[in-house]
Design a protein around this motif. Sequence first.
Motif, mmCIF file in Angstrom:
data_model
loop_
_atom_site.group_PDB
_atom_site.id
_atom_site.type_symbol
_atom_site.label_atom_id
_atom_site.label_comp_id
_atom_site.label_asym_id
_atom_site.label_seq_id
_atom_site.Cartn_x
_atom_site.Cartn_y
_atom_site.Cartn_z
ATOM 1 N N PHE A 174 -46.078 5.468 2.889
ATOM 2 C CA PHE A 174 -47.330 4.589 1.930
ATOM 3 C C PHE A 174 -47.463 5.448 1.037
ATOM 4 N N LYS A 175 -47.556 4.347 -0.612
ATOM 5 C CA LYS A 175 -48.399 5.334 -0.930
ATOM 6 C C LYS A 175 -50.058 4.869 -0.700
ATOM 7 N N LEU A 176 -50.904 5.434 -0.401
ATOM 8 C CA LEU A 176 -52.392 5.748 -0.691
ATOM 9 C C LEU A 176 -53.015 5.462 -1.382
ATOM 10 N N LYS A 177 -53.556 3.951 -1.592
ATOM 11 C CA LYS A 177 -54.559 3.527 -2.414
ATOM 12 C C LYS A 177 -56.160 3.294 -1.975
ATOM 13 N N ASP A 178 -56.854 2.650 -2.797
ATOM 14 C CA ASP A 178 -58.612 1.952 -2.141
ATOM 15 C C ASP A 178 -57.924 0.474 -1.706
ATOM 16 N N GLU A 179 -56.808 -0.213 -2.550
ATOM 17 C CA GLU A 179 -56.317 -0.872 -2.041
ATOM 18 C C GLU A 179 -54.366 -0.750 -2.023
ATOM 19 N N LYS A 203 -66.526 -0.086 -1.640
ATOM 20 C CA LYS A 203 -67.358 0.639 -2.344
ATOM 21 C C LYS A 203 -68.825 1.736 -1.441
ATOM 22 N N ASP A 204 -69.025 0.662 -0.290
ATOM 23 C CA ASP A 204 -69.817 1.460 0.384
ATOM 24 C C ASP A 204 -69.015 2.050 1.557
ATOM 25 N N GLY A 205 -67.897 2.245 1.776
ATOM 26 C CA GLY A 205 -67.733 3.294 2.627
ATOM 27 C C GLY A 205 -66.874 2.625 3.883
ATOM 28 N N TYR A 206 -66.209 1.751 3.623
ATOM 29 C CA TYR A 206 -66.015 0.818 5.092
ATOM 30 C C TYR A 206 -63.855 0.788 4.614
ATOM 31 N N MET A 207 -63.089 0.599 5.511
ATOM 32 C CA MET A 207 -61.972 0.500 5.397
ATOM 33 C C MET A 207 -62.026 -0.572 5.901
#
Length: 214
Positions: A174-179, A203-207
Amino acid sequence: MPVVFNKEIDDQSVLSVWKIEETEEQLLAGLQLKQHELDVIHSLSAGKRALHWLATRVLLRTMLNTTDYIDCQMDEHGKPYLVNSDMHISLSHSYDYAAVIISKGKQVGVDIELIKMKIKSIKHKFLSDVELAQKQIGDNTNGLYVAWCAKEAIYKWHGKKGLEFKQHIHIKPFKLKDEGSLQALVELPSGMKELTVNYFKTKDGYMLGYVVSP
């Protein structure tokens, strides 16, 4: 404890994330708990574990928008369910956040994690060599957390013991994005199934990763 994220996934399914800012007493005040539930809270260590338990239940009540007693229990596999309800639910929590996903007609799974570098030391425990060879996962901390959250969400979606992250859940390239989203192949007792997992980084570092599928 405000809702910081709310998404209507489809006409039957909703995902919400809540930032935990209250004390145990404040969370308790927002719930109607019976003795067996109070016993569970008392059995948890002071601090985050009790806060997490309470926060997921307060968020669940908020999402269902009811003042009635909500009987949320765990089945023999540890999967949460609502007694006398056809609603499917999944709960997750990590440090300062609680996440809940509900659906009327589909099975669901959600996982939220605080991103930490130490995941690199355990990546071989939950990823195959084929998955680790993918450049977007490999030694990429964000990619590793996408893969972990995806597998955890799928495990919760399935809701039964015996599903092994490394052996039975396979993340396709898959293509890694922030979303974004990815596809995963899952070896179930009933046969192979392909699932779509959606994910996003805060924005504060959770996935966070989630699955909604029949």
